[in-house]
Design a protein around this motif. Structure first.
Motif, PDB file in Angstrom:
ATOM      1  N   GLY A  97       0.803  -1.213   0.000  1.00  0.00           N
ATOM      2  CA  GLY A  97       0.000   0.000   0.000  1.00  0.00           C
ATOM      3  C   GLY A  97       0.833   1.259   0.000  1.00  0.00           C
ATOM      4  O   GLY A  97       0.446   2.273   0.584  1.00  0.00           O
TER       5      GLY A  97
ATOM      6  N   SER B  63      -2.530  -3.423   4.333  1.00  0.00           N
ATOM      7  CA  SER B  63      -2.876  -3.017   2.964  1.00  0.00           C
ATOM      8  C   SER B  63      -3.792  -4.043   2.300  1.00  0.00           C
ATOM      9  O   SER B  63      -4.730  -3.664   1.576  1.00  0.00           O
ATOM     10  CB  SER B  63      -1.608  -2.806   2.124  1.00  0.00           C
ATOM     11  OG  SER B  63      -0.900  -4.018   1.945  1.00  0.00           O
TER      12      SER B  63
ATOM     13  N   ASP C 295      -3.838   2.689  -1.790  1.00  0.00           N
ATOM     14  CA  ASP C 295      -2.423   2.403  -2.028  1.00  0.00           C
ATOM     15  C   ASP C 295      -1.537   3.529  -1.501  1.00  0.00           C
ATOM     16  O   ASP C 295      -0.443   3.752  -1.996  1.00  0.00           O
ATOM     17  CB  ASP C 295      -2.159   2.186  -3.522  1.00  0.00           C
ATOM     18  CG  ASP C 295      -2.560   3.384  -4.360  1.00  0.00           C
ATOM     19  OD1 ASP C 295      -3.147   4.335  -3.809  1.00  0.00           O
ATOM     20  OD2 ASP C 295      -2.307   3.370  -5.581  1.00  0.00           O
TER      21      ASP C 295
END
Length: 775
Positions: A400, A509, A528
């Motif tokens: 991420g 993430s 992200d």
């Protein structure tokens, strides 16, 4: 001649100035840095650099730009004090400073408005910043020193805040701690930014509300940054917490925050809304009329949990969720070839269908080598062709983290340095390709490759940091350098580190990616962009979800089921007076337009008339298509289904990012919805509309069936009345028999009044917001 005599004169003047004691009127101002005094001049690294940052001199829009501005280039946000000192003091033959007469220094005159300056006046001549810089110049403009104290800590108070109306402003207090044990108040010299337009912040760190809602204040001083979440809320003196029942731990975290913010969640959604929502989110299709009716009529109290469990076990779950990963893994024909797309997509789907843990799925991707046709996971590296792209893509998808900025300079908003970027990229440097004959159709397109490739580990040139021209030693992002054993198999070492349950960025993430797919908004948004200055909207929930996901063995279905079974997921989209302005706290369902593939499949289900796609067999669902666009499109015109997907935002899969998909509405989409593609399917003599028109069922039953099929609910009384009036018309004259009706439809499908009316009703339903949006 002038320069020959002027240089010795300047040197002599400087020497005399340095040798002369300070006059009484040259003592440093009271507002100067605490480290500055007649005996201790300001230090460049901890005194002068904050002034340059505060004035905005080293921002990307000013001299911190990659190419500088006005002939002066500084390091972005003061990341390289030694470089900045050279540029200010020694570059341009030293013309920017005047230690003999500091007030005449070019860089001071420009910043204070004494000389024309593209950046305008940055501070006045009576400001503390101006006084500190003149004081530094009077002491000979000393440069960075290894003995100078270093910033080792930054504390901001408060660390988070809720500001209730009528209060509109929040001051913050910033304290810096240095390596020599000293600390100072740097509130006036710290830099401040806000994450959105809900508020404004002044130079002194006072945040003022512009509208109600949440924002994050980013406080920056030298190399340190701290986020301060702030919520501006209405007073609501009569607020009473509704105390809704929590279904699981998700609700407890969500409701705890809502209670603090004086926001009551919306009630549970109705069964007709829930059944449609859960089908769409789990398997990417709407329930059939019979499925929806059966669920709504079921009196069992646990029917929602039972439906969720049943949907997660269906094959369609793998179809739909494979589409999500195919998007971000760049599963498209130009680079991977048609066969590569099919085997890669099939492998992704098989992993999901078999319930393979997500960490093992990712491990296979980052270690994938071999023939891209025989070893599907190797297509991950086939689509990412050099160490930098591999590093950026892997960091974005599985940590991420956006690294692109650190390619040219230290990241301006995150902790990653340029060294981190190239040391991370070096992990991917020993990957090569055996390439056979390229049978591409477009000889001018160098990006197209048709045929198999073999991804292999080979001895390749090491990655070099372009700034230092030194080989970048492989290093995990935020972790350690590889030891000798790990260097023998970098990809295996990377997989071990990357997918470890204690790798917080990986676990969070991946958890956030799944949460986003179901809730429409990530706990970290964008999904992200995990960084210190972009914290989760609900940190305790983020921590709990990530721990739960890791403890489940990275079981996708387990996490999806946990989220769907929460009350938070099942809330209505209808706002109440306390949550009407909420966008980030999940106090109600997030209404959003459905993906292109889902909308097209919904049309096909309602009409019982499948869309057609070039290069694929009739009957394939849009969510099952492995790639983006068949290569046959270069020889044949695309089908209506292909045009629909393109218009409604199916991504080209050029970027490894979910952001490439567009769910926005456009004018062009309107023309597609009224154009030939949909109209042709509406008028088909073999579709559901034609069969209903020919049936012996009453008009009321037919209308009921269409509403349940399209919207998963019965028509309202007003809708039923309007639909029946349309069918019967002002001169209602039903056919004498069903045989007469069949004859009329076959001989002239568009000439039957009932069929025409039902087509109009179906068209209206397929264009309704309730149909196109998930609520």
């Amino acid at each position: 001649m002038f320069r020959t005599f002027a240089l010795p004169l300047l040197v002599a003047t400087v020497c005399i100035h340095f040798a002369s004691p300070l006059r009484a009127d040259q003592s440093p101002p009271a507002a100067a840095s605490p480290s500055a005094s007649p005996a201790h001049p300001p230090k460049f690294t901890i005194d002068v650099m904050p002034v340059l940052s505060k004035a905005g001199c080293n921002l990307g829009t000013c001299h911190g730009n990659l190419n500088g501005k006005g002939g002066l280039k500084l390091s972005l946000r003061g990341q390289d004090p030694q470089y900045d000192y050279e540029m200010l003091v020694r570059a341009a033959k030293g013309r920017r400073i005047n230690v003999a007469a500091p007030e005449l220094s070019l860089f001071l005159r420009k910043a204070s408005g004494g000389v024309a300056h593209g950046g305008g006046t940055r501070f006045s001549t009576d400001s503390p910043s101006y006084q500190l810089l003149t004081h530094w110049l009077r002491h000979g403009a000393p440069g960075p020193s290894a003995e100078a104290p270093r910033l080792v800590g930054l504390e901001v108070q408060p660390t988070q805040a809720i500001v209730a109306d009528p209060d509109r402003a929040l001051p913050v207090h910033v304290t810096a701690t240095f390596s020599d044990g000293t600390s100072r108040d740097v509130t006036d010299t710290a830099c401040y930014e806000l994450s959105n337009l809900n508020a404004t912040v002044d130079a002194d760190g006072v945040v003022t509300r512009d509208k109600f809602g949440e924002t994050t204040l980013i406080v920056r001083y030298l190399q340190e940054q701290r986020p301060v979440p702030i919520a501006f809320i209405e007073s609501r003196p009569d607020f009473v917490w509704s105390d809704p029942q929590s279904f699981n731990e998700i609700d407890r975290h969500i409701f705890a925050k809502l209670n603090r913010l004086r926001i009551n969640p919306s009630p549970l959604c109705e069964d007709t809304v829930f059944v449609r929502r859960v089908y769409l989110d789990a398997i990417g299709r709407i329930p059939t009329a019979d499925e929806a009716k059966a669920f709504v009529s079921d009196p069992a109290s646990d029917k929602r949990d039972r439906l969720i469990d049943r949907l997660l076990a269906l094959p369609e779950f793998a179809d739909f969720w494979a589409l999500k990963w195919a998007d971000v893994l760049r599963t498209e024909e130009k680079v991977l070839d048609t066969e590569g797309v099919e085997v890669f997509h099939g492998w992704i789907r098989d992993n999901i269908a078999s319930g393979r843990p997500l960490d093992q799925f990712v491990r296979d991707l980052v270690t994938g080598t071999g023939s891209t046709f025989a070893q599907p996971a190797a297509n991950y590296y086939r689509a990412n062709r050099d160490p930098s792209i591999r590093g950026e893509t892997t960091a974005r998808l599985f940590l991420g983290t956006r690294l692109q900025c650190a390619k040219c300079h230290n990241h301006p908003f995150d902790r990653w340095t340029q060294d981190d970027y190239y040391q991370w990229s070096s992990l991917f440097s020993q990957i090569g390709y055996e390439i056979g004959e390229n049978k591409r159709q477009d000889k001018l397109d160098k990006n197209e490759f048709a045929g198999d490739q073999t991804v292999l580990v080979a001895k390749m040139d090491e990655v070099r940091n372009p700034t230092t021209d030194r080989v970048a030693s492989p290093k995990f992002l935020g972790g350690n350098r590889l030891d000798d054993q790990a260097m023998k198999d970098r990809l295996a070492a990377l997989a071990d580190w990357l997918t470890a349950p204690d790798n917080k960025l990986f676990v969070q993430s991946q958890t956030n990616f799944i949460w986003y797919q179901l809730m429409g908004l990530g706990l970290v948004d964008p999904i992200d962009d995990f960084r210190l200055t972009n914290p989760p909207s609900n940190p305790p929930l983020m921590d709990w979800l990530a721990t739960h996901f890791a403890d489940s063995g990275f079981d996708l279905r387990s996490l999806v089921g946990t989220i769907m079974k929460s009350r938070t997921y099942q809330l209505s989209a209808e706002p109440n007076e306390t949550n009407v302005n909420d966008r980030t706290c999940y106090s109600r369902s997030n209404v959003r337009r459905l993906p292109a593939e889902v909308i097209l499949d919904m049309q096909s289900d309602v009409l019982d008339s499948p869309a057609r796609f070039l290069g694929y067999p009739t009957g394939i669902r849009a969510v099952q298509i492995p790639g983006v666009r068949s290569k046959q499109a270069r020889k044949s015109a695309p089908e209506a289904g292909d045009r629909f997907l393109k218009t409604f935002g199916k991504p080209d899969r050029i970027l490894a990012c979910d952001c490439e998909r567009s769910n926005e509405t456009t004018l062009k989409q309107v023309f597609v919805l009224v154009g030939d593609g949909l109209n042709d399917r509406l008028a088909s003599p073999t579709n559901r509309i034609a069969r209903l028109a020919l049936s012996k069922r009453s008009d009321a039953d037919v209308v009921e069936e269409l509403y349940w099929a399209a919207l998963s609910r019965p028509p309202t009384e007003a809708e039923r009345t309007a639909a029946l009036q349309l069918i019967r018309g002002p001169n209602h004259n039903p056919a004498a028999s069903w045989k007469d009706l069949l004859s009329a439809v076959v001989s002239n499908p568009s000439g039957n009044k009932r069929a025409d009316a039902l087509q109009d009703i179906a068209w209206a339903l397929l264009n309704a917001k309730e149909f196109l949006f998930r609520k």
